[in-house]
Design a protein around this motif. Structure first.
Motif, short mmCIF file in Angstrom:
data_model
loop_
_atom_site.label_atom_id
_atom_site.label_comp_id
_atom_site.label_asym_id
_atom_site.label_seq_id
_atom_site.Cartn_x
_atom_site.Cartn_y
_atom_site.Cartn_z
N ASN A 99 49.61 -78.93 -11.87
CA ASN A 99 50.90 -78.97 -12.56
C ASN A 99 50.83 -80.02 -13.66
N VAL A 100 51.53 -79.79 -14.76
CA VAL A 100 51.63 -80.76 -15.84
C VAL A 100 53.10 -80.95 -16.17
N VAL A 151 49.28 -85.08 -15.37
CA VAL A 151 48.69 -84.14 -14.42
C VAL A 151 49.18 -84.52 -13.02
N LEU A 152 49.64 -83.51 -12.30
CA LEU A 152 50.10 -83.72 -10.92
C LEU A 152 49.54 -82.62 -10.02
N ASP A 153 49.31 -82.97 -8.79
CA ASP A 153 49.03 -82.00 -7.72
C ASP A 153 47.79 -81.15 -7.93
N THR A 154 46.73 -81.70 -8.52
CA THR A 154 45.49 -80.93 -8.64
C THR A 154 45.03 -80.58 -7.23
N THR A 155 44.96 -79.29 -6.93
CA THR A 155 44.65 -78.83 -5.57
C THR A 155 43.74 -77.62 -5.62
N VAL A 156 42.66 -77.70 -4.83
CA VAL A 156 41.76 -76.56 -4.66
C VAL A 156 41.60 -76.34 -3.16
N HIS A 157 41.68 -75.08 -2.75
CA HIS A 157 41.53 -74.75 -1.33
C HIS A 157 40.21 -75.31 -0.82
N PRO A 158 40.20 -75.89 0.38
CA PRO A 158 38.95 -76.47 0.92
C PRO A 158 37.77 -75.50 0.93
N ASP A 159 38.01 -74.22 1.12
CA ASP A 159 36.92 -73.23 1.11
C ASP A 159 36.31 -73.05 -0.27
N GLU A 160 36.99 -73.53 -1.30
CA GLU A 160 36.56 -73.31 -2.69
C GLU A 160 36.14 -74.61 -3.39
#
Length: 131
Positions: A59-60, A70-79
């Motif tokens: 999110n920006v 920049v906020l909430d940089t998130t990548v699924h643990p499997d990825e």
């Protein structure tokens, strides 16, 4: 952009369910959140889907002028560990620039310094106050 069934989109429609599923997988302390009001105040956001499943998000938010965050940089643990987070942040930076931002800020824990350096950030002194 599609790479190996990975689809990057700018400002896609995202459901609370999909975002909460991603955040629950990636952040052990995540509590169910209503994201619609947050997105309504955002400058932009970027999502990555694989096979229709949300696997990455950033999110920006902006100040209405030259600064964006920049906020909430998130990548699924499997990825994770495949460059998807860097791809997300770089796409968010490009979009923020296109929308008129001149400076992109991010706060991060020390262990994420090399990740954000790969995204193009340089360390700076900053202040933080817990409210």
């Amino acid at each position: 952009m599609t790479i190996d069934d990975l689809v990057l989109t700018i400002r896609p429609d995202l459901t609370d369910g999909a975002l909460n599923e991603l955040f629950t997988a990636a952040w052990p302390d995540h509590r169910k959140t209503a994201f619609e009001p947050l997105l309504a105040r955002s400058l932009t956001w970027v999502a990555l889907h694989r096979g229709g499943r949300l696997v990455g998000y950033v999110n920006v938010v902006g100040d209405g002028g030259a600064h964006a965050f920049v906020l909430d940089t998130t990548v699924h643990p499997d990825e994770q560990r495949a460059g998807l987070g860097v791809r997300l942040v770089r796409a968010a930076a490009a979009e923020a620039r296109m929308l008129g931002a001149h400076w992109l800020h991010v706060d991060y824990e020390p262990e994420l310094e090399s990740f954000y350096a790969r995204c193009g950030f340089r360390p700076t002194a900053a202040g933080l106050m817990r409210l």
